[in-house]
Design a protein around this motif. Structure first.
Motif, mmCIF file in Angstrom:
data_model
loop_
_atom_site.group_PDB
_atom_site.id
_atom_site.type_symbol
_atom_site.label_atom_id
_atom_site.label_comp_id
_atom_site.label_asym_id
_atom_site.label_seq_id
_atom_site.Cartn_x
_atom_site.Cartn_y
_atom_site.Cartn_z
ATOM 1 N N VAL A 125 -3.685 34.678 -27.260
ATOM 2 C CA VAL A 125 -4.010 33.436 -27.963
ATOM 3 C C VAL A 125 -3.642 33.585 -29.434
ATOM 4 O O VAL A 125 -4.049 34.550 -30.097
ATOM 5 N N ILE A 126 -2.870 32.635 -29.958
ATOM 6 C CA ILE A 126 -2.523 32.604 -31.377
ATOM 7 C C ILE A 126 -3.405 31.573 -32.072
ATOM 8 O O ILE A 126 -3.509 30.424 -31.641
ATOM 9 N N ILE A 128 -1.103 29.636 -26.143
ATOM 10 C CA ILE A 128 -1.860 30.442 -25.179
ATOM 11 C C ILE A 128 -0.947 30.759 -24.006
ATOM 12 O O ILE A 128 -0.183 29.893 -23.536
ATOM 13 N N GLN A 129 -1.045 31.980 -23.517
ATOM 14 C CA GLN A 129 -0.445 32.309 -22.234
ATOM 15 C C GLN A 129 -1.427 33.192 -21.460
ATOM 16 O O GLN A 129 -2.168 33.982 -22.047
ATOM 17 N N VAL A 132 2.075 37.977 -29.778
ATOM 18 C CA VAL A 132 3.351 37.385 -29.378
ATOM 19 C C VAL A 132 3.152 36.614 -28.075
ATOM 20 O O VAL A 132 2.734 37.178 -27.059
ATOM 21 N N VAL A 133 3.449 35.345 -28.133
ATOM 22 C CA VAL A 133 3.413 34.479 -26.943
ATOM 23 C C VAL A 133 4.859 34.111 -26.629
ATOM 24 O O VAL A 133 5.456 33.245 -27.287
ATOM 25 N N ASP A 134 5.418 34.790 -25.651
ATOM 26 C CA ASP A 134 6.852 34.618 -25.375
ATOM 27 C C ASP A 134 7.142 34.015 -24.009
ATOM 28 O O ASP A 134 8.312 33.886 -23.628
ATOM 29 N N ALA A 135 6.123 33.663 -23.230
ATOM 30 C CA ALA A 135 6.363 32.951 -21.966
ATOM 31 C C ALA A 135 6.809 31.530 -22.292
ATOM 32 O O ALA A 135 6.178 30.844 -23.103
#
Length: 278
Positions: free
Chosen positions: A223-224, A188-189, A260-263
């Motif tokens: 959210v993945i 999650i970011q 895509v959660v890239d943070a």
């Protein structure tokens, strides 16, 4: 002196004393001297109970019992509110809640089967050392995703919270994160800040801080996870979406095959904890 006064019978009448009148208080004295009537059993019981006589110990016990009864009354009332909420829910809402519980049970069962499979592969592998290294590398990737030190991608949802009134607070966003985690979210970011196990949220004026990073509305969650589990978890009766809507905020949920959660988070070296194998 006349002749009539000198008669013997007249002299005798003069010598007798006058009649003494009866005293008015004599009957009352006799009434007081009478014995009191015996009390009945009911009269003795009433006389023993009233007026009440309390000791300090009895007062302490009474206060404790009152506090216990008050606490039980509050507990019963809260349970009644929960039961009434379910009784008043629509049939489709109850079906959605049951589906969410079934999904959580299935996720736990899948996780158990995965761990059993890893154990069997490790036990049955001809080169147990190589298999152990492979599983360790795979576990490292998984832990990196959970710790936020590596990027991740996969199916999931995007949740956007529009807060034009400025009524959304940090605890409401935290409830949304907790609900997503419970529904199986793996990464999650929020507004470019990676959410990890130790993430905290605080209010900052009309904004919110996530781990000390100030973010402003609209609040966007990436959210993945399994979309079929994540979206229903937010829409259960009395859940996240309804809570935001009560505060006049608008919530939009979009499913996607690729989130895509890239943070990223910098890996933090513990100050005191060390591996027990060293």
């Amino acid at each position: 002196m006349t002749h009539q006064d000198e008669l013997p019978e007249n002299r005798l009448r003069k010598e007798l004393p006058a009649e003494v009148p009866a005293q008015a208080g004599a009957p009352e004295q006799n009434a007081e001297e009478r014995p009191e009537p015996a009390l009945t059993g009911r009269q003795r019981l009433v006389a023993g109970l009233w007026p009440p006589r309390f000791t300090r110990a009895q007062l302490v016990v009474a206060l404790l019992l009152f506090g216990l009864g008050f606490g039980l009354a509050i507990q019963v009332a809260s349970n009644s509110d929960s039961d009434s909420a379910l009784r008043g829910a629509r049939q489709e809402d109850l079906v959605r809640i049951l589906d969410e519980l079934d999904n959580r049970t299935q996720r736990l069962e899948d996780e158990k089967q995965g761990l059993d499979k890893q154990r069997q592969e490790l036990e049955n592998s001809s080169d147990q050392a190589e298999e152990a290294r492979r599983q360790t590398a795979e576990k490292e990737k998984q832990l990196g995703i959970l710790a936020g030190t590596v990027a991740a991608q996969g199916p999931g949802i995007t949740v956007t919270v529009e807060d034009t009134k400025g009524t959304v607070q940090a605890d409401m966003l935290l409830d949304a994160i907790q609900e997503l985690r419970a529904a199986g979210a793996e990464a999650i970011q929020v507004n470019g800040v990676r959410v990890v196990a130790g993430t905290y949220l605080t209010d900052s004026g009309k904004s919110v801080e996530v781990d000390g990073n100030k973010i402003n509305a609209p609040y966007r969650f990436k959210v993945i996870g399994k979309p079929q589990d994540l979206e229903p978890a937010l829409n259960i009766p009395g859940g996240v979406v309804q809570t935001f809507e009560k505060e006049q905020a608008t919530v939009t949920v979009e499913r996607s095959d690729k989130i895509v959660v890239d943070a990223l988070r910098a890996a933090k070296q513990p100050d005191y904890a060390r591996s027990s194998s060293q």
